[in-house]
Write a protein that holds these residues in place. Structure first.
Motif, mmCIF file in Angstrom:
data_model
loop_
_atom_site.group_PDB
_atom_site.id
_atom_site.type_symbol
_atom_site.label_atom_id
_atom_site.label_comp_id
_atom_site.label_asym_id
_atom_site.label_seq_id
_atom_site.Cartn_x
_atom_site.Cartn_y
_atom_site.Cartn_z
ATOM 1 N N GLN A 1 2.827 -7.379 1.401
ATOM 2 C CA GLN A 1 4.010 -6.705 0.857
ATOM 3 C C GLN A 1 5.235 -7.612 0.782
ATOM 4 O O GLN A 1 6.139 -7.381 -0.024
ATOM 5 N N ASP A 2 5.262 -8.677 1.580
ATOM 6 C CA ASP A 2 6.418 -9.575 1.573
ATOM 7 C C ASP A 2 6.404 -10.557 0.411
ATOM 8 O O ASP A 2 7.323 -11.370 0.286
ATOM 9 N N VAL A 3 5.404 -10.475 -0.437
ATOM 10 C CA VAL A 3 5.339 -11.371 -1.589
ATOM 11 C C VAL A 3 6.572 -11.195 -2.477
ATOM 12 O O VAL A 3 7.003 -12.146 -3.161
ATOM 13 N N LYS A 4 7.165 -10.031 -2.454
ATOM 14 C CA LYS A 4 8.353 -9.782 -3.286
ATOM 15 C C LYS A 4 9.554 -10.608 -2.839
ATOM 16 O O LYS A 4 10.549 -10.707 -3.573
ATOM 17 N N LEU A 5 9.461 -11.221 -1.663
ATOM 18 C CA LEU A 5 10.552 -12.068 -1.166
ATOM 19 C C LEU A 5 10.421 -13.509 -1.631
ATOM 20 O O LEU A 5 11.319 -14.323 -1.367
ATOM 21 N N ILE A 6 9.324 -13.833 -2.302
ATOM 22 C CA ILE A 6 9.084 -15.204 -2.756
ATOM 23 C C ILE A 6 9.305 -15.251 -4.263
ATOM 24 O O ILE A 6 8.543 -14.655 -5.033
ATOM 25 N N PRO A 7 10.332 -15.953 -4.725
ATOM 26 C CA PRO A 7 10.700 -15.919 -6.153
ATOM 27 C C PRO A 7 9.609 -16.395 -7.101
ATOM 28 O O PRO A 7 9.485 -15.864 -8.210
ATOM 29 N N ASN A 8 8.832 -17.406 -6.694
ATOM 30 C CA ASN A 8 7.821 -17.963 -7.606
ATOM 31 C C ASN A 8 6.418 -17.442 -7.303
ATOM 32 O O ASN A 8 5.426 -18.134 -7.521
ATOM 33 N N ALA A 9 6.339 -16.216 -6.809
ATOM 34 C CA ALA A 9 5.034 -15.614 -6.491
ATOM 35 C C ALA A 9 4.860 -14.322 -7.275
ATOM 36 O O ALA A 9 5.825 -13.607 -7.564
ATOM 37 N N GLU A 10 3.620 -14.029 -7.635
ATOM 38 C CA GLU A 10 3.291 -12.737 -8.230
ATOM 39 C C GLU A 10 1.951 -12.274 -7.684
ATOM 40 O O GLU A 10 1.092 -13.095 -7.338
ATOM 41 N N SER A 11 1.790 -10.976 -7.624
ATOM 42 C CA SER A 11 0.628 -10.403 -6.951
ATOM 43 C C SER A 11 -0.187 -9.531 -7.899
ATOM 44 O O SER A 11 0.377 -8.779 -8.705
ATOM 45 N N TYR A 12 -1.499 -9.645 -7.780
ATOM 46 C CA TYR A 12 -2.427 -8.825 -8.560
ATOM 47 C C TYR A 12 -3.324 -8.068 -7.581
ATOM 48 O O TYR A 12 -3.924 -8.672 -6.685
ATOM 49 N N THR A 13 -3.387 -6.784 -7.772
ATOM 50 C CA THR A 13 -4.201 -5.953 -6.891
ATOM 51 C C THR A 13 -5.639 -5.937 -7.381
ATOM 52 O O THR A 13 -5.908 -5.661 -8.552
ATOM 53 N N PHE A 14 -6.549 -6.238 -6.465
ATOM 54 C CA PHE A 14 -7.971 -6.183 -6.789
ATOM 55 C C PHE A 14 -8.527 -4.844 -6.339
ATOM 56 O O PHE A 14 -8.376 -4.447 -5.176
ATOM 57 N N LEU A 15 -9.162 -4.122 -7.267
ATOM 58 C CA LEU A 15 -9.827 -2.860 -6.959
ATOM 59 C C LEU A 15 -11.304 -3.135 -6.726
ATOM 60 O O LEU A 15 -11.999 -3.603 -7.633
ATOM 61 N N SER A 16 -11.795 -2.867 -5.544
ATOM 62 C CA SER A 16 -13.160 -3.233 -5.182
ATOM 63 C C SER A 16 -14.197 -2.209 -5.622
ATOM 64 O O SER A 16 -15.378 -2.359 -5.328
ATOM 65 N N VAL A 17 -13.749 -1.174 -6.344
ATOM 66 C CA VAL A 17 -14.659 -0.116 -6.792
ATOM 67 C C VAL A 17 -14.643 -0.064 -8.323
ATOM 68 O O VAL A 17 -13.925 -0.810 -8.982
ATOM 69 N N SER A 18 -15.442 0.817 -8.878
ATOM 70 C CA SER A 18 -15.589 0.887 -10.333
ATOM 71 C C SER A 18 -14.355 1.492 -10.997
ATOM 72 O O SER A 18 -13.612 2.277 -10.401
ATOM 73 N N ALA A 19 -14.149 1.143 -12.273
ATOM 74 C CA ALA A 19 -13.089 1.761 -13.067
ATOM 75 C C ALA A 19 -13.347 3.260 -13.214
ATOM 76 O O ALA A 19 -12.407 4.066 -13.276
ATOM 77 N N PHE A 20 -14.617 3.642 -13.275
ATOM 78 C CA PHE A 20 -15.040 5.040 -13.359
ATOM 79 C C PHE A 20 -14.432 5.838 -12.207
ATOM 80 O O PHE A 20 -13.866 6.927 -12.406
#
Length: 451
Positions: free
Chosen positions: A122-141
């Motif tokens: 969650q602290d990634v928002k404190l780093i100006p040159n960082a961006e976060s992508y959430t990985f979903l470990s289950v199906s799109a279904f």
């Protein structure tokens, strides 16, 4: 990479690390010391040692209360791993320190975190040159229907061929883990996009439906799977007990592979029924019969030995193998002798089976598995359901096992499913090849984060 510390989650992000590293991008894999060691030991289908650009960062978790799986629990979700889930929050500070160090050395850092590790990153928002992508470990279904069920005023209707019966979440998780999931999802406002281990060939419709939801209007959704290798190569791990050599001696599509993943526990009565059903089916089989993982895989503690009927292994010695440790699942599914998979329908197992063109006998136990079983049997039509989710508290009898396995392996309906599964497998493998649809979507993701 910040994986959730359970094999089904770690495995997917390690496979994704391989894919991203192949573009020449350095990948830093941040996890607990124990689970990074587990990931390296269990890697299958490719050789980790020959893959450059993947760097492991080991962090210590506090000492855990290690409980044994409760095979008699009504809810089969692995409640014994709850202390591990709670302890994962202690990775927040060391992971943030790692991100700060990396951010000073690179123009941009990209964090790919399991959606169950939102509190850690969650602290990634404190780093100006960082961006976060959430990985979903289950199906799109599953992601779509979980959200769809919660929407009171639905802004569009579903097509008539979309399944109308979707199993509820009841019995899929313990109340404690449901609360854990909710708390993690509350922290996902910092994400730049979402990654799915799937492809348009498998779940294109459900990726499109997800994009239509109001909560996803401004989010980038990438379906860049399957992450697992589509050809099993590299060194077979040290747990392989000769089952691949045994498969080499069997006829094409003559063997049923039986495995319920790494965190499912089965009581002795159910083991007995399954054993008798496999024996009476007359089919050759490889059965992975092991207790569920504990929080620390390397803890010196005597694992429970699941009991088979007296004299069973001697009776089936000519047509069955019992594997009591780790099995090279990807290699088994890729083997031409394997003609069916009796599975719990965890998403890893579903994807690996789809990729290798193997139909499934679906036996969901908990978590995402009940909904996955509908995707496999009703949407993709490459499997049979051994027991409906509303009857989950009932014993699956030896007769049900015998009849369903025979139906898949010997009936005309089963033959059609095998042909359909084989066709889908070929198409999925082609999609990850150069200029394939999934490969192009991965190219698009890499171009986006490298912009």
């Amino acid at each position: 990479m910040v994986p959730f510390p359970a094999h089904g989650h770690i495995n997917q992000l390690l496979h994704l690390s391989r894919l991203i590293a192949s573009y020449g991008i350095p990948v830093h894999f941040a996890g607990s010391t124990v689970h990074n060691r587990q990931a390296k030991l269990r890697v299958h289908g490719w050789d980790l040692e020959s893959s450059g650009n993947i760097y492991f960062h080991d962090f210590q978790l506090p000492t855990l209360c290690s409980f044994s799986p409760n095979t008699n629990a009504w809810i089969k979700f692995p409640e014994h791993l709850q202390p591990l889930s709670d302890a994962s929050s202690h990775l927040r500070q060391p992971v943030f320190q790692l991100l700060q160090e990396l951010s000073s050395n690179f123009r941009r850092i990209v964090i790919i975190n399991d959606n169950l590790m939102a509190s850690v990153v969650q602290d990634v928002k404190l780093i100006p040159n960082a961006e976060s992508y959430t990985f979903l470990s289950v199906s799109a279904f599953i992601i779509f229907f979980n959200k769809w069920e919660s929407i009171i005023e639905k802004r569009f209707e579903l097509d008539s061929d979309v399944p109308r019966y979707i199993p509820s979440r009841e019995g899929s998780f313990t109340p404690e883990f449901e609360k854990f999931i909710i708390n993690q999802h509350k922290l996902l406002e910092f994400e730049s996009g979402r990654l799915f281990n799937t492809c348009r060939l498998i779940e294109g419709r459900y990726m499109e439906l997800l994009s239509k939801l109001s909560t996803n209007v401004n989010k980038k959704l990438f379906s860049i799977g399957p992450f697992n290798p589509v050809e099993a190569k590299g060194k077979t791990n040290t747990y392989s007990p000769g089952c691949l050599e045994w498969l080499d001696k069997q006829e094409i599509e003559s063997v049923v592979y039986v495995s319920f993943g790494t965190v499912t526990s089965t009581d002795d009565e159910q083991v007995k029924e399954l054993a008798i059903g496999l024996e009476r089916s007359g089919q050759k089989f490889i059965w992975v019969l092991r207790d569920a993982d504990k929080g620390d895989l390397f803890e010196e503690d005597e694992a429970k030995t699941l009991q088979l009927p007296e004299g069973y292994e001697e009776r089936v010695i000519d047509r069955g193998i019992i594997v009591r440790g780790w099995a090279p699942q990807l290699e088994i599914l890729a083997h031409p002798a394997t003609g069916g998979f009796l599975s719990h329908c965890g998403w890893n197992s579903c994807l690996e089976s789809i990729t290798m063109g193997v139909p499934i006998v679906a036996w969901p136990m908990h978590s995402d598995q009940p909904k996955n079983s509908i995707l496999i049997t009703q949407v993709l039509r490459i499997g049979l359901l051994i027991r409906a989710w509303e009857h989950r508290a009932e014993l699956v009898t030896s007769t049900a096992v015998e009849n369903t396995v025979r139906k898949l392996m010997k009936s005309e309906e089963g033959k059609v499913m095998r042909e359909r599964a084989a066709e889908l497998g070929r198409a999925v493998r082609a999609s990850v090849a150069d200029d394939g649809s999934s490969h192009l979507e991965m190219d698009s993701f890499i171009a986006h984060i490298s912009r």
